[in-house]
Scaffold this motif. Structure first.
Motif, short mmCIF file in Angstrom:
data_model
loop_
_atom_site.label_atom_id
_atom_site.label_comp_id
_atom_site.label_asym_id
_atom_site.label_seq_id
_atom_site.Cartn_x
_atom_site.Cartn_y
_atom_site.Cartn_z
N PHE A 75 51.73 45.61 -27.90
CA PHE A 75 52.23 44.26 -28.16
C PHE A 75 53.26 43.86 -27.12
CE2 PHE A 75 55.16 41.21 -30.07
CZ PHE A 75 54.28 40.26 -30.58
N MET A 76 54.15 44.78 -26.79
CA MET A 76 55.17 44.53 -25.77
C MET A 76 54.52 44.19 -24.43
SD MET A 76 58.32 47.14 -24.99
CE MET A 76 58.56 47.35 -26.76
N PHE A 77 53.50 44.96 -24.08
CA PHE A 77 52.78 44.71 -22.84
C PHE A 77 52.05 43.37 -22.88
CE2 PHE A 77 48.58 44.91 -20.80
CZ PHE A 77 48.97 44.95 -19.47
N GLY A 78 51.44 43.05 -24.02
CA GLY A 78 50.71 41.79 -24.14
C GLY A 78 51.62 40.59 -24.00
N LEU A 79 52.81 40.63 -24.61
CA LEU A 79 53.74 39.51 -24.48
C LEU A 79 54.22 39.36 -23.04
CD1 LEU A 79 56.35 38.35 -27.01
CD2 LEU A 79 57.05 38.57 -24.63
N ALA A 80 54.53 40.50 -22.40
CA ALA A 80 54.97 40.45 -21.01
C ALA A 80 53.87 39.90 -20.11
CB ALA A 80 55.39 41.85 -20.55
N ALA A 81 52.64 40.34 -20.34
CA ALA A 81 51.52 39.88 -19.52
C ALA A 81 51.26 38.39 -19.71
CB ALA A 81 50.26 40.69 -19.86
N THR A 82 51.37 37.91 -20.94
CA THR A 82 51.15 36.50 -21.22
C THR A 82 52.23 35.64 -20.58
OG1 THR A 82 50.14 37.11 -23.33
CG2 THR A 82 50.68 34.80 -23.03
N GLY A 83 53.49 36.11 -20.69
CA GLY A 83 54.58 35.38 -20.05
C GLY A 83 54.41 35.29 -18.55
#
Length: 273
Positions: A75-83
């Motif tokens: 989830f942490m990676f997904g939020l960073a990638a989306t940002g």
């Protein structure tokens, strides 16, 4: 050319409409160049998928990383990638600033009745960010479905605010670096390493040396663009300050970057001169 006098509300409405025209051109580009768009989407899936494979391999050997489990890290990676994808797709202007100055396009932008920075942002949509944007949202949804997260209207709203703050923080940091081109001739050798630092914040800050944590929190505050918003959503009782701290910090960072931009723009001299 003199800009017509408008109230601040009329000006905001006018700028929103104008940016809508920029986006319309961008969407037409995506539709017109279907093969390029498809390649961008596939490239985004491959790029993000490789990191997921890496995390899977790591967690086959260790159950947690600095107290965070597999799906929390995803989830942490997904939020960073989306940002990052939002920033790359809609706020790619810092990478183009040097080119605008060298090819004389800045002169044309200076005489128009709209801010130069607004125009630079409007022209900067990046095709390659589309694939990462799609896969980033998919990764967030996949990981959230495996986590015991209480999704409410406010938490969903915070995700949207956090992603916007992430894009604005990244843009402001890179804009601050790119503005140096008004004083020196070449800054791309600096702006790319600064961009790569963002990759560290896809992981828990606790795994890094205190000096690096301090750098990414207080000097180049990428952690406010990814780790802390994700940490709040995952563990609100531990990172409750992030609900207001991240938006507040984003506003301060944006204002500081705009001030530096304004000072740099005053030093610009026409290429024709």
């Amino acid at each position: 050319m003199l800009a017509p006098k408008r109230s601040w509300i009329q000006q905001v409405v006018y700028l929103i409409g104008m940016y809508g025209q920029f986006l319309k051109v961008y969407v037409k580009t995506l539709v017109e160049y279907r093969a390029d768009t498809l390649i961008a989407v596939i490239a985004g899936i491959v790029a993000q998928g490789s990191t997921l494979i890496f995390l899977t391999v790591i967690f086959n050997r260790i159950p947690t990383l600095a107290g965070w489990d597999f799906y929390e890290l995803v989830f942490m990676f997904g939020l960073a990638a989306t940002g990052r994808a939002l920033n790359q797709t809609f706020f790619n202007a810092p990478f183009l600033l040097t080119g605008y100055i060298r090819n004389g396009r800045m002169d044309m932008m200076m005489v128009r009745p709209v801010g130069v920075l607004f125009q630079a942002i409007g022209y900067s949509q990046e095709l390659n960010g589309v694939g990462q944007l799609i896969t980033g949202f998919a990764i967030m949804g996949y990981s959230a479905s495996h986590l015991d997260m209480a999704w409410t209207f406010l938490s969903v709203l915070y995700v949207g605010i956090a992603l916007l703050c992430s894009a604005f923080i990244q843009f402001s940091i890179l804009l601050t670096i790119s503005v140096l081109t008004f004083w020196i001739q070449e800054v791309r050798s600096l702006i790319y390493p600064i961009t790569w630092l963002y990759d560290f914040t896809r992981y828990p800050l606790q795994i890094f040396h205190p000096l690096l944590r301090g750098l990414l929190t207080y000097i180049i505050p990428y952690s406010l663009a990814s780790f802390y918003p994700a940490a709040y959503l995952l563990r609100p009782e531990q990172y409750g300050w992030a609900v207001w701290g991240v938006p507040a910090a984003a506003m301060v960072i944006v204002m500081m970057a705009y001030f530096i931009w304004s000072q740099g723009l005053k030093r610009y001299s026409s290429v024709a001169g």
